[in-house]
Scaffold this active site. Structure first.
Site, short mmCIF file in Angstrom:
data_model
loop_
_atom_site.label_atom_id
_atom_site.label_comp_id
_atom_site.label_asym_id
_atom_site.label_seq_id
_atom_site.Cartn_x
_atom_site.Cartn_y
_atom_site.Cartn_z
N SER A 174 35.45 47.19 49.19
CA SER A 174 36.68 47.62 48.52
C SER A 174 36.64 49.11 48.18
CB SER A 174 36.85 46.82 47.23
OG SER A 174 37.85 47.40 46.42
N ARG B 128 36.77 35.17 46.82
CA ARG B 128 36.13 34.66 45.59
C ARG B 128 34.78 33.98 45.81
NH1 ARG B 128 41.56 33.99 45.27
NH2 ARG B 128 42.67 34.90 43.49
N GLN C 292 37.64 49.07 53.13
CA GLN C 292 39.04 48.78 52.76
C GLN C 292 39.63 50.00 52.08
OE1 GLN C 292 39.91 47.99 49.12
NE2 GLN C 292 42.02 48.29 49.79
N ARG D 41 48.99 39.31 36.95
CA ARG D 41 48.04 38.23 36.67
C ARG D 41 48.00 38.01 35.17
NH1 ARG D 41 44.60 41.83 40.58
NH2 ARG D 41 45.93 41.63 42.38
N SER E 174 46.83 37.87 55.22
CA SER E 174 46.30 37.76 53.85
C SER E 174 47.45 37.82 52.86
CB SER E 174 45.34 38.94 53.58
OG SER E 174 44.95 38.97 52.22
N TYR F 111 42.73 51.85 50.07
CA TYR F 111 44.03 51.97 49.41
C TYR F 111 44.50 53.39 49.67
CZ TYR F 111 43.92 47.57 46.80
OH TYR F 111 43.93 46.25 46.46
N LYS G 166 45.74 44.92 56.44
CA LYS G 166 45.46 43.72 55.63
C LYS G 166 46.66 43.40 54.74
CE LYS G 166 42.21 41.98 52.14
NZ LYS G 166 42.87 41.97 50.85
N THR H 167 44.94 48.13 53.09
CA THR H 167 45.63 47.07 52.34
C THR H 167 47.07 47.51 52.11
OG1 THR H 167 43.58 46.37 51.32
CG2 THR H 167 45.61 45.73 50.19
N HIS I 210 46.36 38.33 49.70
CA HIS I 210 45.55 38.93 48.62
C HIS I 210 45.00 37.83 47.70
CE1 HIS I 210 45.07 43.22 47.11
NE2 HIS I 210 44.37 42.54 46.23
N PRO J 130 37.16 42.26 51.08
CA PRO J 130 36.92 43.25 50.02
C PRO J 130 37.33 42.72 48.66
CG PRO J 130 38.96 43.76 51.19
CD PRO J 130 38.35 42.58 51.90
N VAL K 99 39.69 29.83 52.01
CA VAL K 99 38.67 29.25 52.91
C VAL K 99 37.47 28.83 52.05
CG1 VAL K 99 37.12 29.70 54.85
CG2 VAL K 99 39.41 30.75 54.79
C1 LIG Z 1 38.62 39.68 42.12
C2 LIG Z 1 39.29 40.09 43.39
C3 LIG Z 1 39.38 41.43 43.70
C4 LIG Z 1 40.00 41.84 44.88
N1 LIG Z 1 39.99 43.15 45.20
C5 LIG Z 1 40.56 43.55 46.36
C6 LIG Z 1 40.52 44.91 46.73
O1 LIG Z 1 39.97 45.75 46.05
N2 LIG Z 1 41.14 45.24 47.89
C7 LIG Z 1 41.77 44.33 48.69
O2 LIG Z 1 42.32 44.68 49.72
N3 LIG Z 1 41.78 43.03 48.36
C8 LIG Z 1 41.19 42.62 47.23
N4 LIG Z 1 41.19 41.29 46.91
C9 LIG Z 1 41.75 40.31 47.85
C10 LIG Z 1 40.67 39.80 48.84
O3 LIG Z 1 40.31 40.81 49.74
C11 LIG Z 1 41.14 38.59 49.65
O4 LIG Z 1 42.37 38.90 50.25
C12 LIG Z 1 41.27 37.30 48.86
O5 LIG Z 1 40.34 37.24 47.80
C13 LIG Z 1 41.05 36.11 49.78
O6 LIG Z 1 41.24 34.91 49.11
P1 LIG Z 1 40.06 33.99 48.52
O7 LIG Z 1 39.62 34.64 47.27
O8 LIG Z 1 40.76 32.69 48.30
O9 LIG Z 1 38.96 33.89 49.56
C14 LIG Z 1 40.57 40.87 45.74
C15 LIG Z 1 40.49 39.52 45.42
C16 LIG Z 1 39.86 39.12 44.26
C17 LIG Z 1 39.76 37.65 43.96
C1 LIG Z 2 44.03 46.72 42.89
C2 LIG Z 2 42.67 46.43 42.35
C3 LIG Z 2 42.67 46.22 40.88
C4 LIG Z 2 41.86 45.42 43.06
C5 LIG Z 2 42.57 44.29 43.66
O1 LIG Z 2 43.01 44.40 44.78
C6 LIG Z 2 42.71 43.04 42.97
O2 LIG Z 2 42.30 42.92 41.81
O3 LIG Z 2 43.25 42.10 43.59
#
Ligand SMILES: Cc1cc2nc3c(=O)[nH]c(=O)nc-3n(C[C@H](O)[C@H](O)[C@H](O)COP(=O)(O)O)c2cc1C
Ligand SMILES: CC(C)CC(=O)C(=O)O
Length: 412
Positions: free
Chosen positions: A113, A359, A145, A182, A301, A147, A279, A173, A303, A84, A338
């Site tokens: 998400s 990503r 997913q 960030r 994860s 929250y 997660k 999550t 995140h 997500p 990955v």
């Molecule tokens: C831009 C972005 C937004 C994300 N948004 C969410 C989200 O809304 N909910 C969530 O559980 N994880 C979120 N994640 C985490 C991803 O689900 C995931 O754990 C992570 O991107 C995996 O790593 P990778 O980007 O190296 O593949 C987000 C990650 C990114 C990069």
């Molecule tokens: C909490 C949200 C802004 C989305 C998210 O999980 C993220 O940006 O990593």
């Protein structure tokens, strides 16, 4: 040469990332690519895969390789799935709909998400527009997913909506009681463009609305300004710094429940029949807690390195999680870093049931919408296919712990 002229014809996920870097707006690009703080964990997620070496077997008939597998009993074409990620319309206007369609074509699992820029209903409907090709094995699979909001009525309302339209699991999550810091987003004053919304909360019946989100931002900014005035600072630059802390992070503070604990996982369990995946698990201790509470899946994860900087790379945390739940009825997945077929192979060899991409899907979306996501998924699937053949594995269940070792020294 302009930035856009530097695009490559993509033949790997790295090329897709490169193209996103030269085409996307800095606001969106930084939001997508950033990790928290010094981004140590973000880097390590990828580096850790390189510390693991492969032990291939030779002289096996590998003329046919089969990547099909199952996720919680559902057949999918490969163990390469979609994590997500919030606000996908920042990458391409078709956003989550494009991702859902690419997932349907690839016959894989997409986790949507909570913070999507398309509603859960419209996303799954877009995926279902793709006719299912009965010639190849697997089926599209959509998970949601979640929250957990402070407002449990709003949370339950969302669960009912996704149950109704056919999402097959809830992925809760658990690593975001507050948003990780960030730095690039802070500097850029990251904001969702005005024509996009957190679509799941737009519905007039929703307890959490865009107005609540914006109110929070406004309230946080007013508070920041009042504070500066009280302190007699009044310097524009400082006002800006405090304001910058306040958009997404303020929303998370206002809406997401930081008191979340195992009893809330049990609460979700008690109100839905959908399987639950937790997660954000990184330790044996928490994996045991999750198994004891009866969840069906654990997603190892961090995140994508966006929350607590300095935690283990996910591929390094995976073995202890697997060891802790060995013999229990729970599937273990991994996401984070990955990028290559051999990364997928290594995660499976260590015992993951599937991997999820964050990503790379966004880079595919930015490159060419639905086609770009399809390309990201198919490039990685082809790489997995080749890695399996070169390692002497014809099917997913052939990939075992014997195919990997840590470090480059010979096994004694
Ligand atoms: C831009 C972005 C937004 C994300 N948004 C969410 C989200 O809304 N909910 C969530 O559980 N994880 C979120 N994640 C985490 C991803 O689900 C995931 O754990 C992570 O991107 C995996 O790593 P990778 O980007 O190296 O593949 C987000 C990650 C990114 C990069
Ligand atoms: C909490 C949200 C802004 C989305 C998210 O999980 C993220 O940006 O990593």
């Amino acid at each position: 040469m302009s930035r856009k002229d530097q695009q490559l014809v993509p033949i790997s996920l790295t090329d897709l990332e490169h193209n996103a870097h030269v085409t996307m707006s800095i606001n969106a690009l930084d939001y997508y690519r950033s990790g928290a703080n010094e981004m140590q964990t973000l880097r390590d997620n990828q580096d850790a895969f390189s510390r693991i070496r492969l032990r291939p077997r030779i002289l096996r008939d590998v003329s046919k390789v089969d990547t099909t597998t199952t996720l919680l009993g559902h057949p999918v074409s490969s163990p390469i799935c979609i994590a997500p990620t919030a606000m996908q319309r920042l990458a391409n206007d078709a956003g989550e709909k494009a991702t859902a369609r690419a997932a349907a074509k690839a016959k894989t699992c997409m986790i949507l998400s909570s913070w999507s820029t398309t509603t859960a209903e419209d996303t799954i409907a877009a995926g279902r527009e793709i006719p299912v090709d009965t010639e190849t094995p697997g089926l599209p699979l959509y998970w949601f997913q979640l929250y957990v909001y402070k407002d449990r009525v709003a949370t339950e309302q969302l669960i009912r909506r996704v149950e109704k339209v056919g999402y097959k699991a809830l992925v809760i999550t658990v690593d975001t009681p507050f948003l990780g810091r960030r730095l690039a987003d802070v500097r850029n004053v990251f904001k969702l463009p005005p024509h996009m919304t957190m679509a799941n909360f737009e519905n007039k019946d929703s307890k959490v609305t865009m107005a609540t989100i914006l109110d929070q931002e406004e309230a946080a900014m007013e508070a920041a300004e009042a504070l500066l005035e009280k302190n007699g600072a009044g310097k524009k630059k400082e006002t800006r710094v405090i304001r910058q802390e306040s958009s997404l992070a303020a929303y998370v503070v206002s809406q997401i429940d930081p008191t979340l604990s195992w009893k809330d996982i049990a609460w979700v369990r008690s109100i839905t029949k959908l399987p639950i995946v937790v997660k954000g698990v990184l330790t044996a201790e928490d994996a045991i807690m999750a198994a004891n509470i009866g969840v069906e899946g654990i997603l190892v994860s961090n995140h994508g390195g966006r929350q607590l900087d300095g935690v283990l790379a996910t591929i390094d945390a995976l073995p202890e999680v697997l060891e802790a739940v060995r013999g229990r009825n729970v599937e273990v997945y991994l996401d984070g870093g990955v990028r290559k077929g051999t990364d997928v192979f290594k995660a499976l060899a260590l015992g993951a049931k599937a991997v999820f991409l964050g990503r790379p899907i966004l880079w595919g979306l930015a490159h060419d919408g639905e086609e770009g996501v399809s390309l990201a998924l198919s490039l990685l699937k082809q790489e997995l296919d080749l890695a399996m053949a070169l390692a002497g594995c014809c099917k997913i269940s052939d990939i075992t712990r014997d195919y990997v070792q840590y470090g480059h020294a010979a096994r004694l």
